[in-house]
Design a protein around this motif. Structure first.
Motif, PDB file in Angstrom:
ATOM      1  N   LEU A  29       2.500   7.714  14.347  1.00  0.00           N
ATOM      2  CA  LEU A  29       3.695   7.874  13.520  1.00  0.00           C
ATOM      3  C   LEU A  29       3.348   8.023  12.037  1.00  0.00           C
ATOM      4  O   LEU A  29       3.958   8.834  11.332  1.00  0.00           O
ATOM      5  N   VAL A  30       2.380   7.257  11.566  1.00  0.00           N
ATOM      6  CA  VAL A  30       1.968   7.373  10.168  1.00  0.00           C
ATOM      7  C   VAL A  30       1.347   8.742   9.926  1.00  0.00           C
ATOM      8  O   VAL A  30       1.587   9.371   8.886  1.00  0.00           O
ATOM      9  N   SER A  31       0.566   9.232  10.883  1.00  0.00           N
ATOM     10  CA  SER A  31      -0.026  10.565  10.736  1.00  0.00           C
ATOM     11  C   SER A  31       1.052  11.639  10.689  1.00  0.00           C
ATOM     12  O   SER A  31       0.962  12.580   9.893  1.00  0.00           O
ATOM     13  N   LEU A  32       2.077  11.497  11.523  1.00  0.00           N
ATOM     14  CA  LEU A  32       3.185  12.457  11.482  1.00  0.00           C
ATOM     15  C   LEU A  32       3.912  12.410  10.146  1.00  0.00           C
ATOM     16  O   LEU A  32       4.333  13.434   9.610  1.00  0.00           O
ATOM     17  N   PHE A  33       4.074  11.221   9.603  1.00  0.00           N
ATOM     18  CA  PHE A  33       4.711  11.081   8.298  1.00  0.00           C
ATOM     19  C   PHE A  33       3.856  11.722   7.209  1.00  0.00           C
ATOM     20  O   PHE A  33       4.370  12.399   6.318  1.00  0.00           O
ATOM     21  N   LEU A  34       2.542  11.527   7.287  1.00  0.00           N
ATOM     22  CA  LEU A  34       1.654  12.079   6.269  1.00  0.00           C
ATOM     23  C   LEU A  34       1.582  13.604   6.319  1.00  0.00           C
ATOM     24  O   LEU A  34       1.378  14.248   5.295  1.00  0.00           O
ATOM     25  N   ILE A  35       1.751  14.180   7.494  1.00  0.00           N
ATOM     26  CA  ILE A  35       1.732  15.643   7.604  1.00  0.00           C
ATOM     27  C   ILE A  35       2.881  16.246   6.799  1.00  0.00           C
ATOM     28  O   ILE A  35       2.731  17.306   6.190  1.00  0.00           O
ATOM     29  N   GLY A  36       4.002  15.548   6.749  1.00  0.00           N
ATOM     30  CA  GLY A  36       5.153  16.060   6.021  1.00  0.00           C
ATOM     31  C   GLY A  36       5.047  15.937   4.508  1.00  0.00           C
ATOM     32  O   GLY A  36       5.812  16.564   3.778  1.00  0.00           O
ATOM     33  N   LEU A  37       4.144  15.139   4.016  1.00  0.00           N
ATOM     34  CA  LEU A  37       3.999  14.948   2.566  1.00  0.00           C
ATOM     35  C   LEU A  37       3.124  16.048   1.968  1.00  0.00           C
ATOM     36  O   LEU A  37       2.237  16.588   2.633  1.00  0.00           O
ATOM     37  N   PRO A  38       3.358  16.375   0.700  1.00  0.00           N
ATOM     38  CA  PRO A  38       2.475  17.334   0.048  1.00  0.00           C
ATOM     39  C   PRO A  38       1.047  16.766  -0.034  1.00  0.00           C
ATOM     40  O   PRO A  38       0.853  15.608  -0.383  1.00  0.00           O
ATOM     41  N   HIS A  39       0.084  17.543   0.310  1.00  0.00           N
ATOM     42  CA  HIS A  39      -1.340  17.186   0.303  1.00  0.00           C
ATOM     43  C   HIS A  39      -1.663  16.060   1.275  1.00  0.00           C
ATOM     44  O   HIS A  39      -2.697  15.409   1.143  1.00  0.00           O
ATOM     45  N   GLY A  40      -0.818  15.813   2.249  1.00  0.00           N
ATOM     46  CA  GLY A  40      -1.071  14.759   3.226  1.00  0.00           C
ATOM     47  C   GLY A  40      -1.731  15.269   4.487  1.00  0.00           C
ATOM     48  O   GLY A  40      -2.163  14.488   5.314  1.00  0.00           O
ATOM     49  N   TRP A  41      -1.805  16.595   4.636  1.00  0.00           N
ATOM     50  CA  TRP A  41      -2.361  17.186   5.851  1.00  0.00           C
ATOM     51  C   TRP A  41      -3.820  16.781   6.053  1.00  0.00           C
ATOM     52  O   TRP A  41      -4.243  16.491   7.166  1.00  0.00           O
ATOM     53  N   ASP A  42      -4.588  16.756   4.984  1.00  0.00           N
ATOM     54  CA  ASP A  42      -6.017  16.435   5.095  1.00  0.00           C
ATOM     55  C   ASP A  42      -6.234  15.008   5.598  1.00  0.00           C
ATOM     56  O   ASP A  42      -7.058  14.769   6.483  1.00  0.00           O
ATOM     57  N   THR A  43      -5.516  14.074   5.044  1.00  0.00           N
ATOM     58  CA  THR A  43      -5.694  12.685   5.483  1.00  0.00           C
ATOM     59  C   THR A  43      -5.049  12.430   6.841  1.00  0.00           C
ATOM     60  O   THR A  43      -5.492  11.561   7.585  1.00  0.00           O
ATOM     61  N   ALA A  44      -4.005  13.177   7.179  1.00  0.00           N
ATOM     62  CA  ALA A  44      -3.350  12.993   8.473  1.00  0.00           C
ATOM     63  C   ALA A  44      -4.202  13.505   9.619  1.00  0.00           C
ATOM     64  O   ALA A  44      -4.141  12.977  10.728  1.00  0.00           O
ATOM     65  N   THR A  45      -5.015  14.518   9.373  1.00  0.00           N
ATOM     66  CA  THR A  45      -5.818  15.109  10.443  1.00  0.00           C
ATOM     67  C   THR A  45      -7.286  14.711  10.387  1.00  0.00           C
ATOM     68  O   THR A  45      -8.050  15.087  11.264  1.00  0.00           O
ATOM     69  N   SER A  46      -7.693  13.960   9.412  1.00  0.00           N
ATOM     70  CA  SER A  46      -9.082  13.523   9.311  1.00  0.00           C
ATOM     71  C   SER A  46      -9.326  12.362  10.288  1.00  0.00           C
ATOM     72  O   SER A  46      -8.617  11.362  10.263  1.00  0.00           O
ATOM     73  N   TRP A  47     -10.332  12.521  11.154  1.00  0.00           N
ATOM     74  CA  TRP A  47     -10.609  11.498  12.152  1.00  0.00           C
ATOM     75  C   TRP A  47     -11.003  10.171  11.494  1.00  0.00           C
ATOM     76  O   TRP A  47     -10.631   9.102  11.974  1.00  0.00           O
ATOM     77  N   ALA A  48     -11.747  10.231  10.408  1.00  0.00           N
ATOM     78  CA  ALA A  48     -12.157   9.005   9.720  1.00  0.00           C
ATOM     79  C   ALA A  48     -10.939   8.257   9.173  1.00  0.00           C
ATOM     80  O   ALA A  48     -10.862   7.025   9.268  1.00  0.00           O
ATOM     81  N   VAL A  50      -7.814   8.517  10.341  1.00  0.00           N
ATOM     82  CA  VAL A  50      -7.026   8.039  11.482  1.00  0.00           C
ATOM     83  C   VAL A  50      -7.652   6.755  12.033  1.00  0.00           C
ATOM     84  O   VAL A  50      -6.955   5.787  12.341  1.00  0.00           O
ATOM     85  N   ARG A  51      -8.963   6.727  12.146  1.00  0.00           N
ATOM     86  CA  ARG A  51      -9.659   5.538  12.638  1.00  0.00           C
ATOM     87  C   ARG A  51      -9.457   4.357  11.675  1.00  0.00           C
ATOM     88  O   ARG A  51      -9.268   3.215  12.107  1.00  0.00           O
ATOM     89  N   LEU A  52      -9.494   4.626  10.390  1.00  0.00           N
ATOM     90  CA  LEU A  52      -9.271   3.576   9.402  1.00  0.00           C
ATOM     91  C   LEU A  52      -7.845   3.026   9.486  1.00  0.00           C
ATOM     92  O   LEU A  52      -7.629   1.807   9.453  1.00  0.00           O
ATOM     93  N   ARG A  53      -6.863   3.926   9.623  1.00  0.00           N
ATOM     94  CA  ARG A  53      -5.474   3.469   9.772  1.00  0.00           C
ATOM     95  C   ARG A  53      -5.309   2.637  11.036  1.00  0.00           C
ATOM     96  O   ARG A  53      -4.648   1.604  11.026  1.00  0.00           O
ATOM     97  N   PHE A  54      -5.913   3.092  12.138  1.00  0.00           N
ATOM     98  CA  PHE A  54      -5.815   2.350  13.388  1.00  0.00           C
ATOM     99  C   PHE A  54      -6.415   0.950  13.244  1.00  0.00           C
ATOM    100  O   PHE A  54      -5.833  -0.032  13.701  1.00  0.00           O
ATOM    101  N   SER A  55      -7.559   0.856  12.598  1.00  0.00           N
ATOM    102  CA  SER A  55      -8.197  -0.455  12.463  1.00  0.00           C
ATOM    103  C   SER A  55      -7.379  -1.383  11.567  1.00  0.00           C
ATOM    104  O   SER A  55      -7.262  -2.577  11.848  1.00  0.00           O
ATOM    105  N   TRP A  56      -6.780  -0.844  10.508  1.00  0.00           N
ATOM    106  CA  TRP A  56      -5.948  -1.679   9.641  1.00  0.00           C
ATOM    107  C   TRP A  56      -4.708  -2.175  10.376  1.00  0.00           C
ATOM    108  O   TRP A  56      -4.319  -3.337  10.240  1.00  0.00           O
ATOM    109  N   ILE A  57      -4.088  -1.305  11.152  1.00  0.00           N
ATOM    110  CA  ILE A  57      -2.895  -1.725  11.895  1.00  0.00           C
ATOM    111  C   ILE A  57      -3.286  -2.721  12.982  1.00  0.00           C
ATOM    112  O   ILE A  57      -2.595  -3.725  13.191  1.00  0.00           O
ATOM    113  N   ALA A  58      -4.400  -2.481  13.663  1.00  0.00           N
ATOM    114  CA  ALA A  58      -4.836  -3.382  14.739  1.00  0.00           C
ATOM    115  C   ALA A  58      -5.212  -4.759  14.197  1.00  0.00           C
ATOM    116  O   ALA A  58      -5.021  -5.773  14.884  1.00  0.00           O
TER     117      ALA A  58
END
Length: 100
Positions: A29-48, A50-58
């Motif tokens: 959901l956070v990745s989907l939100f970031l895709i909609g933001l200006p300049h958020g595509w790079d961070t939304a699709t970067s595996w590193a 995504v893994r960092l966001r997952f670890s912080w949420i977990a």
């Protein structure tokens, strides 16, 4: 089904798996939100990222899931057989507890 989750470790494993699935869903959901933001595509699709966001949420959801398991286990635990706690005493009638 109830008997499978009657042991404490099975219930804990269930809640931790639920926490991991919730972490994955929130990460998506956070990745989907970031895709909609200006300049958020790079961070939304970067595996590193995504893994960092997952670890912080977990890090927050897994202890919360373990706490939920502990609270539910303590609330539903058999409180023992305290005197006068619901069940009538077997020898309380004149006929020795036999009701006919």
């Amino acid at each position: 089904m109830r008997k499978i989750f009657s042991t404490w470790w099975a219930g804990l494993a269930f809640w931790l798996a639920a926490g991991l699935l919730a972490s994955a869903a929130l990460t998506c959901l956070v990745s989907l939100f970031l895709i909609g933001l200006p300049h958020g595509w790079d961070t939304a699709t970067s595996w590193a990222d995504v893994r960092l966001r997952f670890s912080w949420i977990a890090v927050f959801l897994l202890p919360a899931a373990a706490t939920v398991h502990l609270v539910l286990r303590l609330c539903t635990r058999d409180r023992g057989r305290a005197p006068g706690a619901g069940a009538a005493r077997p020898g309380s009638s004149r006929r020795g507890g036999l009701h006919r």
